[in-house]
Design a protein around this motif. Structure first.
Motif, PDB file in Angstrom:
ATOM      1  N   GLY A 122       0.816  -1.212   0.000  1.00 10.06           N
ATOM      2  CA  GLY A 122       0.000   0.000   0.000  1.00 10.06           C
ATOM      3  C   GLY A 122       0.843   1.252   0.000  1.00 10.06           C
ATOM      4  N   LEU A 123       0.458   2.199  -0.838  1.00 10.92           N
ATOM      5  CA  LEU A 123       1.148   3.489  -0.875  1.00 10.92           C
ATOM      6  C   LEU A 123       0.261   4.542  -0.230  1.00 10.92           C
ATOM      7  N   VAL A 124       0.886   5.390   0.560  1.00 11.29           N
ATOM      8  CA  VAL A 124       0.157   6.514   1.148  1.00 11.29           C
ATOM      9  C   VAL A 124       0.705   7.773   0.495  1.00 11.29           C
ATOM     10  N   LEU A 125      -0.128   8.429  -0.310  1.00  2.46           N
ATOM     11  CA  LEU A 125       0.378   9.595  -1.045  1.00  2.46           C
ATOM     12  C   LEU A 125       0.059  10.925  -0.382  1.00  2.46           C
ATOM     13  N   THR A 126      -0.811  10.927   0.626  1.00  2.00           N
ATOM     14  CA  THR A 126      -1.034  12.175   1.365  1.00  2.00           C
ATOM     15  C   THR A 126      -1.144  11.845   2.848  1.00  2.00           C
ATOM     16  N   ASP A 127      -0.972  12.898   3.666  1.00  2.00           N
ATOM     17  CA  ASP A 127      -1.074  12.728   5.115  1.00  2.00           C
ATOM     18  C   ASP A 127      -2.458  12.311   5.574  1.00  2.00           C
ATOM     19  N   LYS A 128      -3.458  12.655   4.769  1.00  2.00           N
ATOM     20  CA  LYS A 128      -4.826  12.417   5.236  1.00  2.00           C
ATOM     21  C   LYS A 128      -5.260  10.969   5.049  1.00  2.00           C
ATOM     22  N   GLY A 129      -4.614  10.257   4.169  1.00  2.00           N
ATOM     23  CA  GLY A 129      -5.042   8.883   3.914  1.00  2.00           C
ATOM     24  C   GLY A 129      -4.466   7.898   4.921  1.00  2.00           C
ATOM     25  N   SER A 130      -5.048   6.703   4.964  1.00  2.00           N
ATOM     26  CA  SER A 130      -4.454   5.673   5.811  1.00  2.00           C
ATOM     27  C   SER A 130      -4.566   4.305   5.158  1.00  2.00           C
ATOM     28  N   GLN A 131      -3.652   3.460   5.517  1.00  3.24           N
ATOM     29  CA  GLN A 131      -3.560   2.103   4.972  1.00  3.24           C
ATOM     30  C   GLN A 131      -3.421   1.133   6.131  1.00  3.24           C
ATOM     31  N   LEU A 132      -4.215   0.104   6.102  1.00  6.99           N
ATOM     32  CA  LEU A 132      -4.101  -0.915   7.131  1.00  6.99           C
ATOM     33  C   LEU A 132      -4.033  -2.260   6.414  1.00  6.99           C
ATOM     34  N   ALA A 133      -2.956  -2.999   6.620  1.00 11.46           N
ATOM     35  CA  ALA A 133      -2.836  -4.314   5.980  1.00 11.46           C
ATOM     36  C   ALA A 133      -2.984  -5.378   7.048  1.00 11.46           C
ATOM     37  N   ILE A 134      -3.887  -6.313   6.815  1.00 15.58           N
ATOM     38  CA  ILE A 134      -4.131  -7.372   7.810  1.00 15.58           C
ATOM     39  C   ILE A 134      -4.007  -8.744   7.160  1.00 15.58           C
ATOM     40  N   PRO A 135      -2.816  -9.295   7.136  1.00 13.84           N
ATOM     41  CA  PRO A 135      -2.665 -10.631   6.560  1.00 13.84           C
ATOM     42  C   PRO A 135      -2.871 -11.708   7.628  1.00 13.84           C
ATOM     43  N   ILE A 136      -3.568 -12.752   7.249  1.00 11.19           N
ATOM     44  CA  ILE A 136      -3.794 -13.869   8.179  1.00 11.19           C
ATOM     45  C   ILE A 136      -3.403 -15.178   7.488  1.00 11.19           C
ATOM     46  N   LEU A 137      -2.554 -15.955   8.150  1.00 13.33           N
ATOM     47  CA  LEU A 137      -2.172 -17.257   7.599  1.00 13.33           C
ATOM     48  C   LEU A 137      -2.531 -18.324   8.620  1.00 13.33           C
ATOM     49  N   GLU A 138      -3.122 -19.396   8.136  1.00 15.66           N
ATOM     50  CA  GLU A 138      -3.504 -20.464   9.058  1.00 15.66           C
ATOM     51  C   GLU A 138      -3.166 -21.815   8.426  1.00 15.66           C
ATOM     52  N   ALA A 139      -2.382 -22.624   9.148  1.00 17.47           N
ATOM     53  CA  ALA A 139      -2.040 -23.956   8.644  1.00 17.47           C
ATOM     54  C   ALA A 139      -2.605 -24.981   9.617  1.00 17.47           C
ATOM     55  N   ASN A 140      -3.435 -25.862   9.114  1.00 15.05           N
ATOM     56  CA  ASN A 140      -4.074 -26.849   9.987  1.00 15.05           C
ATOM     57  C   ASN A 140      -3.543 -28.266   9.828  1.00 15.05           C
ATOM     58  N   VAL A 141      -2.615 -28.439   8.889  1.00 15.58           N
ATOM     59  CA  VAL A 141      -1.923 -29.719   8.754  1.00 15.58           C
ATOM     60  C   VAL A 141      -0.456 -29.387   8.466  1.00 15.58           C
ATOM     61  N   ASP A 142       0.395 -30.407   8.459  1.00 17.02           N
ATOM     62  CA  ASP A 142       1.791 -30.108   8.148  1.00 17.02           C
ATOM     63  C   ASP A 142       1.985 -30.108   6.630  1.00 17.02           C
ATOM     64  N   ASP A 143       3.221 -29.906   6.199  1.00 21.30           N
ATOM     65  CA  ASP A 143       3.535 -29.868   4.772  1.00 21.30           C
ATOM     66  C   ASP A 143       2.708 -28.814   4.036  1.00 21.30           C
ATOM     67  N   ILE A 144       2.746 -27.617   4.588  1.00 16.61           N
ATOM     68  CA  ILE A 144       2.027 -26.507   3.962  1.00 16.61           C
ATOM     69  C   ILE A 144       2.978 -25.330   3.899  1.00 16.61           C
ATOM     70  N   GLU A 145       2.895 -24.572   2.822  1.00 16.31           N
ATOM     71  CA  GLU A 145       3.779 -23.428   2.696  1.00 16.31           C
ATOM     72  C   GLU A 145       2.964 -22.179   2.401  1.00 16.31           C
ATOM     73  N   LEU A 146       2.748 -21.385   3.428  1.00 15.31           N
ATOM     74  CA  LEU A 146       2.007 -20.144   3.252  1.00 15.31           C
ATOM     75  C   LEU A 146       2.917 -18.995   3.658  1.00 15.31           C
ATOM     76  N   THR A 147       3.023 -17.998   2.779  1.00 13.59           N
ATOM     77  CA  THR A 147       3.904 -16.876   3.091  1.00 13.59           C
ATOM     78  C   THR A 147       3.168 -15.567   2.867  1.00 13.59           C
ATOM     79  N   HIS A 148       3.653 -14.516   3.493  1.00 16.18           N
ATOM     80  CA  HIS A 148       3.073 -13.217   3.172  1.00 16.18           C
ATOM     81  C   HIS A 148       4.105 -12.111   3.235  1.00 16.18           C
ATOM     82  N   GLU A 149       3.760 -11.058   2.527  1.00 19.11           N
ATOM     83  CA  GLU A 149       4.641  -9.907   2.424  1.00 19.11           C
ATOM     84  C   GLU A 149       3.718  -8.698   2.460  1.00 19.11           C
ATOM     85  N   ALA A 150       3.945  -7.831   3.426  1.00 21.53           N
ATOM     86  CA  ALA A 150       3.087  -6.647   3.485  1.00 21.53           C
ATOM     87  C   ALA A 150       3.959  -5.425   3.669  1.00 21.53           C
ATOM     88  N   ALA A 151       3.618  -4.366   3.009  1.00 18.45           N
ATOM     89  CA  ALA A 151       4.368  -3.127   3.157  1.00 18.45           C
ATOM     90  C   ALA A 151       3.442  -1.958   2.905  1.00 18.45           C
TER      91      ALA A 151
END
Ligand SMILES: Nc1ncnc2c1ncn2[C@@H]1O[C@H](COP(=O)(O)OP(=O)(O)OP(=O)(O)O)[C@@H](O)[C@H]1O
Ligand SMILES: [Mg+2]
Lengths: 247, 407
Positions: free
Chosen positions: B321-350
């Motif tokens: 997310g880019l914030v181009l003015t002071d008045k705006g806002s960005q909220l990033a909420i990534p959720i990863l959930e693994a319920n068994v093994d052998d799973i590859e979940l990744t995230h990148e937030a900026a």
């Protein structure tokens, strides 16, 4: 063409350069030597006007005009162009599109890229994942379109393999000779350049006029670039530091 | 069967006041019901110039050139439906439900009627919408276009869409959701249930172009079977009061794949609460959820969720997310959930502002600061829609070029 007077520069309140004096006359190619961390890239980036470098003393003159307070783009439009040592990743911007924009659609990116063997990179994001040598060629491609009157080249040969160096060297030679209408030693009508080099390999392709050595944030001495290179190769930078002390 | 209907009705009624999990709560009784009847529009080209422009801005071509079919929902009435390609079926949902007995098994099966008051309302209104089906093994070379158009001020629109891509078939859909010029306030509720069968592919592109006081509540669930692919591109670049959505893709068959791209700009006064969810219920399933958002004064909430329930699942979530003015806002909420093994979940937030060194790099080549910022922003959004079919991409790029910098 370019004249730097008593320049003192800070980054984040830290002093990087002090009392730097240096000149590049029109049509001259001057060389800047100096050990790692001396401040060579910082000086070049200050000349270009990057905002993190704050000039606290002195001034930069370009064609007689004081450009110390000008923004980066104003300087570019006056005729300064830089090849950066470590340009930023430009995610989302394809080299093809950048070349198109820079040439205002006037020149064919394909043809320009052909010369530098960069066609394969036109559809890549600028600098993203580029190897050391690819960065140099991409920078050169952009500079070729920009066609500045003063080239600031930060280590143009570093990271370039022994085969490509010929291509990079000849391209730079070609760019610097653009507009040169009379051959011969004394005729200085081509482009001007300030080149940073450690190995001096680029000097096999372009004829350098004057050399400077930057140490600890300031110019220690100047003279014949090839002689300086010999000196540095055999004795390192010690002599130069002394030469300054003696003066 | 009968009792099924009764049950659904009961559940919907009990959820009539149920607030949605996220986003501003809209009072439904503040809006009038959009008209369920409309004069049929035989040819989209007979629309007035202003309306044609409105359609074009969301990727809906009035001449229908380059499209295999078109359907227009005006307020709550399907007012145009035409088809050029026999490799695909297109009609209103209500008509399809009458025509195909089996379609009952697809209606309100993925989206729960009692999810919130908006789904409940849409069910209770017995909403119409579009039904699109690609028969087994068929491939339509051109996309089908649909347009959900709010035509009157202060009304709510309820839409129920069903898409079925049968085994081995391939389908592209472009949906443009927009409001007629002069319609400043309203509410759009859109239910979409999509089925991607074994080895099938669905490319779904949705472009939103609303107005300052419009609330938007899409509710989408996608079911993907073995070896199926679902690609979604969501684009929202113009002012709107509030969009809240959390489309969910259920990867139910081995090797099913999805990619959800979101690109959005929040203008001052807009709240965009945009999520993407992938549920990995079968082995070897893959998902990529990519969002690229910019605020120029509004609020953005970029949610992303990946739930891994089967081995060999692989997913990547990327919110930038880019914030181009002071008045705006960005909220990033990534959720990863693994319920068994052998799973590859990744995230990148900026989230943050444009990198100064990037701007100055371009300025050093002679671009002005504005030109440099423009180029970086376009590039930033462009990454959000990479990997989609070329023709679609061109159209979206045009939309970005047209709309993004009227800011
Ligand atoms: N933005 C910055 N913040 C802090 N320190 C900096 C910054 N830029 C440069 N420096 C420091 O200033 C010094 C000079 O850096 P510069 O890049 O100019 O060296 P150089 O002479 O080009 O070296 P090299 O030959 O290794 O390229 C180094 O110590 C470097 O770490
Ligand atoms: Mg350096």
């Amino acid at each position: 063409m370019l004249k730097i007077e008593d320049l003192t520069v800070e980054v984040n309140g830290k002093n990087l350069l002090h009392d730097v004096n240096l000149e590049v006359k029109k049509g001259y190619t001057n060389v800047l030597f100096g050990p790692n961390g001396a401040g060579k890239s910082a000086l070049m980036r200050t000349i270009m006007g990057f905002s993190e470098y704050r000039v606290v003393k002195g001034r930069i003159l370009f064609n007689g005009e004081d450009i110390t307070g000008l923004s980066v783009d104003e300087r570019a439009r006056l005729g300064l162009g830089i090849m950066m040592q470590r340009p930023p990743d430009m995610s989302g911007i394809k080299l093809r599109d950048l070349v198109k924009v820079l040439s205002k659609g006037q020149r064919d990116p394909e043809a320009l890229a052909e010369n530098l063997d960069m066609k394969r990179f036109l559809d890549r994001d600028v600098n993203v994942g580029f190897s050391g040598g690819e960065i140099k060629r991409s920078e050169l491609l952009q500079l070729a379109v920009q066609s500045p009157s003063l080239y600031l080249l930060d280590e143009p040969e570093s990271g370039v393999d022994l085969v490509s160096i010929e291509q990079v060297g000849m391209t730079i030679k070609g760019l610097l000779e653009e507009g040169l209408d009379c051959p011969g030693e004394s005729c200085k009508k081509g482009k001007s350049a300030l080149i940073i080099t450690h190995t001096g390999q680029i000097l096999d392709y372009v004829k350098a006029d004057r050399g400077f050595i930057l140490c600890n944030g300031t110019i220690m001495c100047s003279g014949n670039p090839l002689k300086m290179l010999e000196e540095i190769k055999s004795r390192g930078y010690e002599e130069c530091i002394k030469c300054r002390l003696i003066k | 069967m009968q009792t099924d209907q009764v049950n659904l009705k009961k559940r919907a009624e009990s959820a009539a006041e149920k607030k949605a999990a996220f986003g501003e709560d809209f009072k439904l009784d503040r809006f009038e019901e959009g008209s369920r009847v409309s004069k049929p529009i035989e040819d989209l080209q007979t629309l007035d110039e202003e309306s044609k422009k409105t359609l074009l801005q969301v990727g809906v071509v009035p001449s229908e050139e380059g499209r295999s079919g078109s359907l227009l929902v005006l307020d709550n009435a399907v007012s145009h439906s035409s088809l050029r390609d026999k490799n695909v079926e297109l009609m209103s949902t209500q008509k399809a439900l009458k025509k195909y007995e089996w379609l009952k098994e697809y209606s309100w099966k993925l989206v729960a009627v009692d999810t919130d008051k908006y789904t409940a309302k849409t069910y209770l209104e017995n909403a119409d919408g579009y039904f699109i089906r690609a028969p087994a093994g068929k491939k339509s070379s051109l996309p089908v276009q649909t347009c959900l158009l709010l035509g009157s001020n202060k009304v709510f629109q309820t839409v129920h869409n069903i898409v079925v891509v049968e085994e081995g078939a391939s389908l592209d859909i472009i949906t443009g959701c927009t409001a007629k010029k002069g319609v400043e306030e309203g509410l759009h509720l859109g239910i979409s249930e999509m089925y991607v069968k074994k080895g099938a592919t669905l490319n779904f592109t949705m472009i939103h172009n609303w107005a300052e006081q419009i609330g938007v509540r899409p509710r989408t669930v996608v079911h993907v079977e073995e070896g199926g692919t679902y690609v979604s591109n969501y684009i929202c670049l113009k002012p709107v009061r509030s969009v809240q959505m959390y489309p969910t893709v259920k990867l139910e068959g081995e090797g099913a794949v999805t990619r959800l791209n979101t690109i959005a700009i929040a203008h001052s006064g807009s709240e965009l609460d945009l999520g993407s969810r992938a549920i990995f219920d079968a082995s070897g399933t893959k998902a990529e959820l990519i969002s690229r958002t910019i605020t120029i004064g509004g609020r953005i909430i970029a949610r992303g969720e990946m739930i891994g329930n089967a081995k060999g699942a692989k997913g990547h979530l990327e919110c930038k997310g880019l914030v181009l003015t002071d008045k705006g806002s960005q909220l990033a909420i990534p959720i990863l959930e693994a319920n068994v093994d052998d799973i590859e979940l990744t995230h990148e937030a900026a989230v943050g502002k444009i990198a100064k060194d990037q701007v100055e790099y371009l300025m050093a080549r002679g671009l002005t600061e504005d030109e440099a910022v423009g180029m970086i922003v376009r590039g930033f959004l462009d990454v959000g829609i990479r990997g989609i079919p070329e023709e679609l991409r061109k159209e979206i790029e045009n939309t970005i070029a047209q709309t993004a910098f009227g800011m």
